[in-house]
Design an enzyme around this catalytic site. Structure first.
Site, PDB file in Angstrom:
ATOM      1  N   PHE A   1      42.103  34.928  34.506  1.00  0.00           N
ATOM      2  CA  PHE A   1      41.265  35.985  33.940  1.00  0.00           C
ATOM      3  C   PHE A   1      41.259  37.201  34.856  1.00  0.00           C
ATOM      4  O   PHE A   1      41.167  37.072  36.084  1.00  0.00           O
ATOM      5  CB  PHE A   1      39.810  35.519  33.813  1.00  0.00           C
ATOM      6  CG  PHE A   1      39.579  34.316  32.948  1.00  0.00           C
ATOM      7  CD1 PHE A   1      39.245  34.448  31.607  1.00  0.00           C
ATOM      8  CD2 PHE A   1      39.674  33.032  33.486  1.00  0.00           C
ATOM      9  CE1 PHE A   1      39.001  33.332  30.820  1.00  0.00           C
ATOM     10  CE2 PHE A   1      39.433  31.909  32.713  1.00  0.00           C
ATOM     11  CZ  PHE A   1      39.099  32.058  31.377  1.00  0.00           C
ATOM     12  N   ASP A   2      41.299  38.380  34.254  1.00  0.00           N
ATOM     13  CA  ASP A   2      40.907  39.592  34.954  1.00  0.00           C
ATOM     14  C   ASP A   2      39.376  39.559  35.075  1.00  0.00           C
ATOM     15  O   ASP A   2      38.699  38.777  34.386  1.00  0.00           O
ATOM     16  CB  ASP A   2      41.383  40.810  34.159  1.00  0.00           C
ATOM     17  CG  ASP A   2      40.961  42.129  34.777  1.00  0.00           C
ATOM     18  OD1 ASP A   2      40.867  42.190  36.024  1.00  0.00           O
ATOM     19  OD2 ASP A   2      40.712  43.084  34.025  1.00  0.00           O
TER      20      ASP A   2
END
Length: 350
Positions: A190-191
């Protein structure tokens, strides 16, 4: 080998995928655009027994083998599916557990076309029992009925609609290169900002520049960020991870999560980590890149799927073989020079 019963929807972690990301339907999509819906339906019926090839979401649902295997061998091969590998381990530890991964195929195709999809599911021996065929209508309204925790689609318009409904969603793209991924561990990357977290900090950066951003994060490091669109999906993954931890399987857990962020560790990383801790969420690996490209790091991680709100990072990751998804949320939405975000916004059969 007898198939296990599908998980119960209200307990399962449900991944809703459109047909155009689970399978490669580019040729059929071109027929639909150029020759119309009737020719599209006719073509699908004529090729009903011809299975679709894998699409970008395929490795997330089932890990491909290096060589073609007969059906009996494939069924008996342990850990041959990414999500199914997790389910198999959970069933070993918790025989009566219903907190498992479930996959729902969402398509706005008509039922006649759906026959080819079912034949393809059976051909690839995917563990998909739930299919939603909406006959030309948008499937978004059904996502909550299916208790979807994540929706993956090739149509950015539908993805935005899902996000507006409060459902974690991302746009997937067909890509030329796809790296090999683990067969025994599901890896999800995930960012941070505008994905796990809100876009609050990005707004400061866009409006006032990098120095003000650093100052803002320093003065607010003990104030948790608000949640972003995919926080709930990370929570769902964490819930399953804890079931393995409780049985002493922290070090060999078949789910591994990654935070891959452009933030700098010393200047703005503290707030991100404190936010996750305030939510009661663990992240297995946190990689702070201080603005460096994410593609090379993701190439090393080899996640089954990566989520980012900026197309620059999505494209860079995809070029190196990572299945990268765009989360159209927050202030950083921009059309790239390639026009990737807007290249397919016409009505689509998914």
């Amino acid at each position: 080998m007898q198939k296990p019963n599908p998980p119960q929807m209200h307990n399962a972690i449900t991944i809703a995928v459109s047909s155009r990301v689970l399978f490669n339907m580019e040729k059929e999509q071109q027929i639909y655009k150029q020759r119309g819906v009737e020719e599209y339906i006719k073509y699908q019926e004529e090729h009903e027994q011809q299975p679709f090839s894998p699409g970008p979401a395929f490795s997330f649902v089932k890990v491909r083998h290096d060589q073609e295997e007969d059906a009996e061998k494939e069924l008996s091969t342990p850990h041959c599916r990414a999500l199914e590998a997790v389910n198999a381990r959970l069933r070993e530890l918790y025989p009566d557990s219903e907190e498992l991964f479930d996959v729902v195929l969402m398509t706005n195709n008509k039922a006649y076309v759906g026959l080819r999809l079912i034949n393809t599911i059976n051909h690839h021996q995917l563990a998909i029992e739930r299919i939603c065929m909406t006959g030309g209508n948008s499937p978004i309204g059904y996502l909550k009925a299916y208790h979807a925790n994540l929706y993956l689609s090739a149509d950015p318009v539908k993805v935005r609609e899902a996000l507006e409904e409060g459902i974690a969603a991302a746009t997937m793209f067909t890509q030329e290169k796809m790296a090999e991924v683990s067969e025994i561990q599901l890896r999800v990357a995930f960012d941070g900002d505008a994905v796990l977290f809100s876009d609050e900090s990005e707004r400061i950066f866009k409006a006032h520049g990098l120095q003000k951003f650093f100052e803002h994060e320093k003065t607010h490091e003990n104030k948790p960020l608000d949640h972003g669109p995919l926080k709930g999906f990370l929570e769902a993954l964490g819930k399953l991870q804890k079931k393995f931890y409780e049985k002493g399987h922290r070090m060999d857990c078949p789910i591994r999560t990654f935070l891959v962020t452009a933030r700098s560790a010393a200047s703005s990383g503290i707030r991100a980590l404190k936010t996750l801790r305030s939510w009661g969420l663990e992240i297995d690996e946190a990689l702070f890149l201080a603005g460096a490209p994410k593609g090379p790091v993701l190439e090393k991680i080899r996640p089954h799927i990566f989520f980012d709100d900026q197309m620059f990072h999505v494209e860079g990751a995809a070029e190196l073989g990572t299945v990268a998804c765009h989360v159209p949320y927050g202030i950083s939405q921009r059309v790239t020079k390639k026009g990737v975000m807007d290249k397919d916004t016409s009505p689509a059969h998914e």
